[in-house]
Design a protein around this motif. Structure first.
Motif, short mmCIF file in Angstrom:
data_model
loop_
_atom_site.label_atom_id
_atom_site.label_comp_id
_atom_site.label_asym_id
_atom_site.label_seq_id
_atom_site.Cartn_x
_atom_site.Cartn_y
_atom_site.Cartn_z
N ARG A 1 0.84 -1.20 0.00
CA ARG A 1 0.00 0.00 0.00
C ARG A 1 0.88 1.26 0.00
O ARG A 1 0.63 2.20 -0.75
CB ARG A 1 -0.90 -0.02 1.24
CG ARG A 1 -1.68 1.25 1.50
CD ARG A 1 -2.83 1.42 0.51
NE ARG A 1 -3.56 2.63 0.80
CZ ARG A 1 -4.58 2.72 1.68
NH1 ARG A 1 -4.94 1.66 2.37
NH2 ARG A 1 -5.21 3.85 1.86
N ILE A 285 -5.20 2.67 12.61
CA ILE A 285 -5.93 2.17 11.45
C ILE A 285 -7.40 2.53 11.59
O ILE A 285 -8.01 2.31 12.64
CB ILE A 285 -5.77 0.65 11.30
CG1 ILE A 285 -4.29 0.30 11.18
CG2 ILE A 285 -6.55 0.14 10.10
CD1 ILE A 285 -3.58 0.93 10.01
N LEU A 290 -7.36 -0.19 5.52
CA LEU A 290 -6.09 0.10 6.20
C LEU A 290 -5.67 1.55 6.06
O LEU A 290 -4.48 1.87 6.11
CB LEU A 290 -4.97 -0.84 5.71
CG LEU A 290 -5.22 -2.34 5.91
CD1 LEU A 290 -4.00 -3.14 5.46
CD2 LEU A 290 -5.56 -2.65 7.36
#
Length: 311
Positions: A1, A285, A290
């Motif tokens: 990510r 988070i 996420l």
């Protein structure tokens, strides 16, 4: 990510060896995204510091860099000694009191990437141990001739002795995670410089407290574990002399840094402390995608501070 978000900025990233003083070399990454910078040039230069056994490529470092790049900052992510595969650059091992080389490196980064006379603001942010280093850098910056517009720290280590206690009392997975990464790091250092680092696998098999004490007593000048911990503690009134404006974020449910340590801080009026009910240790988070609060928090605090300094 983190890698995906960073790539999406279109930033150009280059690797640099920076001067830590006394022959010490540290490695970092400089990123700039011209398409996202304002027409007048970058908003500022942001120096990012990772946590213990993290690196410039840790996901939270990439995510934070992406947030800052999207707001028009240039970003320099600095590896501490023996982090991010840089064990070969220096013979002696990393420890948490090596603040002098980080201050020296920060000055070198500013000299390289802030054009003389430009007035480009320099800001600093760090996570966990990197937050501790960021705050100690802020304390030393005036004497080093480094002007900082703002410093932001997420879940910074305040009292290392209490952090060690918390890790030993908490879920074993936290201590196990750091022990495994640290042992691999020390094994790599031993392989590179066997003439200096002769600790055997029996030594490396010790738990975190015992291994830390063994290394402090034999490879530093502190003499005792207690003096070593005190060497990088910033609890109580040790941040009272901060001159740069400062923002600190922590979580009440942090399993590593006791929240009571933050309630006991004595901070100057130019510093703010935010305690989130939840967030864990540098997690924050928010949803199943996420998305994290901390990286946006850092970017916004630094952007707001730079905007105020230019008014």
């Amino acid at each position: 990510r983190g890698e995906r978000d960073l790539l999406a900025t279109g930033a150009t990233t280059t690797e640099h060896l920076v001067d830590g003083g006394d022959g010490i070399r540290l490695l970092g990454l400089h990123s700039v995204a011209p398409a996202l910078a304002p027409a007048s040039g970058p908003r500022g230069l942001a120096l990012l510091l990772h946590g213990w056994e993290g690196s410039v490529d840790s996901s939270y470092m990439r995510l934070t860099a992406a947030q800052l790049l999207s707001r028009g900052f240039e970003v320099f992510r600095l590896n501490f000694r023996d982090h991010g595969g840089t064990h070969h650059l220096n013979e002696e091992i990393f420890h948490s009191c090596r603040i002098d080389e980080v201050v020296h490196a920060a000055c070198d980064v500013a000299a390289r990437f802030v054009p003389r006379g430009s007035g480009l603001p320099v800001v600093v942010a760090g996570y966990s141990l990197g937050g501790n280093f960021a705050l100690r850098l802020a304390l030393r910056a005036p004497a080093a001739g480094l002007s900082l517009a703002h410093v932001a720290a997420v879940c910074p280590v305040l009292d290392p002795a209490r952090t060690m206690d918390a890790m030993e009392r908490g879920l074993p997975v936290y201590a196990w995670h750091f022990e495994q990464k640290w042992r691999r790091s020390l094994q790599r250092k031993r392989a590179l410089f066997p003439q200096l680092h002769d600790f055997d696998d029996r030594v490396l098999g010790q738990r975190m407290r015992a291994l830390t004490r063994w290394l402090v007593e034999r490879q530093t000048d502190f003499g005792t574990l207690e003096r070593y911990f005190d060497g990088y503690a910033i609890a109580g009134d040790r941040l009272a002399a901060l001159q740069p404006t400062t923002s600190i974020l922590t979580a009440a449910d942090d399993p590593v840094i006791p929240v009571d340590d933050f309630h006991g801080l004595k901070l100057p009026a130019s510093a703010t402390l935010e305690v989130s009910p939840r967030g864990g240790h540098c997690g924050f988070i928010e949803n199943a995608r996420l998305d994290g609060f901390a990286e946006r928090w850092i970017a916004q605090r630094l952007a707001d501070a730079v905007s105020l300094s230019r008014r």
